[in-house]
Design a protein around this motif. Structure first.
Motif, PDB file in Angstrom:
ATOM      1  N   ILE A   1      46.994  89.539  22.226  1.00 16.16           N
ATOM      2  CA  ILE A   1      47.590  89.236  20.923  1.00 16.16           C
ATOM      3  C   ILE A   1      49.066  89.611  20.959  1.00 16.16           C
ATOM      4  O   ILE A   1      49.427  90.757  21.206  1.00 16.16           O
ATOM      5  N   LEU A   2      49.892  88.630  20.722  1.00 13.50           N
ATOM      6  CA  LEU A   2      51.330  88.808  20.583  1.00 13.50           C
ATOM      7  C   LEU A   2      51.601  89.108  19.110  1.00 13.50           C
ATOM      8  O   LEU A   2      51.002  88.477  18.237  1.00 13.50           O
ATOM      9  N   PHE A   3      52.482  90.072  18.812  1.00 15.90           N
ATOM     10  CA  PHE A   3      52.744  90.347  17.400  1.00 15.90           C
ATOM     11  C   PHE A   3      54.231  90.353  17.088  1.00 15.90           C
ATOM     12  O   PHE A   3      55.053  90.681  17.936  1.00 15.90           O
ATOM     13  N   LEU A   4      54.546  89.940  15.881  1.00 17.19           N
ATOM     14  CA  LEU A   4      55.880  90.028  15.305  1.00 17.19           C
ATOM     15  C   LEU A   4      55.699  90.796  14.002  1.00 17.19           C
ATOM     16  O   LEU A   4      55.005  90.329  13.093  1.00 17.19           O
TER      17      LEU A   4
ATOM     18  N   LEU B   1      57.319  89.036   6.877  1.00 19.43           N
ATOM     19  CA  LEU B   1      56.211  88.388   7.570  1.00 19.43           C
ATOM     20  C   LEU B   1      55.738  89.306   8.683  1.00 19.43           C
ATOM     21  O   LEU B   1      56.559  89.909   9.389  1.00 19.43           O
ATOM     22  N   ASP B   2      54.438  89.395   8.844  1.00 20.13           N
ATOM     23  CA  ASP B   2      53.832  90.079   9.984  1.00 20.13           C
ATOM     24  C   ASP B   2      52.859  89.087  10.593  1.00 20.13           C
ATOM     25  O   ASP B   2      51.992  88.557   9.881  1.00 20.13           O
ATOM     26  N   LEU B   3      53.033  88.823  11.884  1.00 20.20           N
ATOM     27  CA  LEU B   3      52.188  87.847  12.569  1.00 20.20           C
ATOM     28  C   LEU B   3      51.474  88.500  13.743  1.00 20.20           C
ATOM     29  O   LEU B   3      52.065  89.307  14.467  1.00 20.20           O
ATOM     30  N   GLU B   4      50.216  88.145  13.910  1.00 22.57           N
ATOM     31  CA  GLU B   4      49.461  88.436  15.121  1.00 22.57           C
ATOM     32  C   GLU B   4      49.021  87.087  15.653  1.00 22.57           C
ATOM     33  O   GLU B   4      48.404  86.305  14.930  1.00 22.57           O
TER      34      GLU B   4
ATOM     35  N   ALA C   1      48.371  78.340  19.645  1.00 24.15           N
ATOM     36  CA  ALA C   1      47.603  79.581  19.489  1.00 24.15           C
ATOM     37  C   ALA C   1      46.202  79.250  18.966  1.00 24.15           C
ATOM     38  O   ALA C   1      46.066  78.515  17.988  1.00 24.15           O
ATOM     39  N   PRO C   2      45.162  79.800  19.577  1.00 21.38           N
ATOM     40  CA  PRO C   2      43.810  79.539  19.089  1.00 21.38           C
ATOM     41  C   PRO C   2      43.477  80.303  17.798  1.00 21.38           C
ATOM     42  O   PRO C   2      42.577  79.931  17.062  1.00 21.38           O
ATOM     43  N   TRP C   3      44.239  81.375  17.538  1.00 20.04           N
ATOM     44  CA  TRP C   3      43.991  82.224  16.375  1.00 20.04           C
ATOM     45  C   TRP C   3      45.306  82.833  15.931  1.00 20.04           C
ATOM     46  O   TRP C   3      46.171  83.156  16.752  1.00 20.04           O
TER      47      TRP C   3
END
Length: 120
Positions: A3-6, A30-33, A91-93
């Motif tokens: 999992i890549l996160f921002l 924004l917070d992304l996984e 991205a699959p998820w």
């Protein structure tokens, strides 16, 4: 799954349902996984084998600043961001959180978290 996160990705957006909210840009976090489609990059050390987080940030920022129609809800921001990450970056998820600050008296932060796609 890798999992890549921002985290704490800050943008100033015109967003909100009230007329006073739509007069000036307001800070949004924004917070992304982002679930990666495979785990090759750790072995190859090649950005082509992962999702380029810089490209994701640039694309999301460009879309939200130049959206084809006004976005009023944090839910809509989250849906648009999730669709970009999944459809354009493969991205699959993805998990997306959108936070607004000090909009309602007595509430420091408010927002939404959504997950789209499936974890393998």
């Amino acid at each position: 799954m890798d999992i890549l996160f921002l985290r704490d990705f800050r943008l100033d957006l015109i967003i909100g349902i009230y007329e006073w909210e739509r007069k000036v840009p307001q800070p949004v976090r924004l917070d992304l996984e982002i679930g990666l489609p495979h785990n090759k990059a750790g072995g190859t050390d090649d950005v082509a084998d992962t999702i380029d987080y810089g490209a994701v940030a640039t694309r999301v920022k460009a879309y939200l600043h130049d959206a084809p129609q006004p976005i009023t809800l944090v839910e809509s921001v989250a849906e648009h961001v999730a669709a970009i990450v999944r459809n354009e970056f493969g991205a699959p998820w993805v998990k997306v959180s959108v936070t607004k600050f000090a909009i309602v008296p007595g509430i420091k932060e408010l927002g939404i978290t959504i997950e789209r796609g499936a974890r393998p």
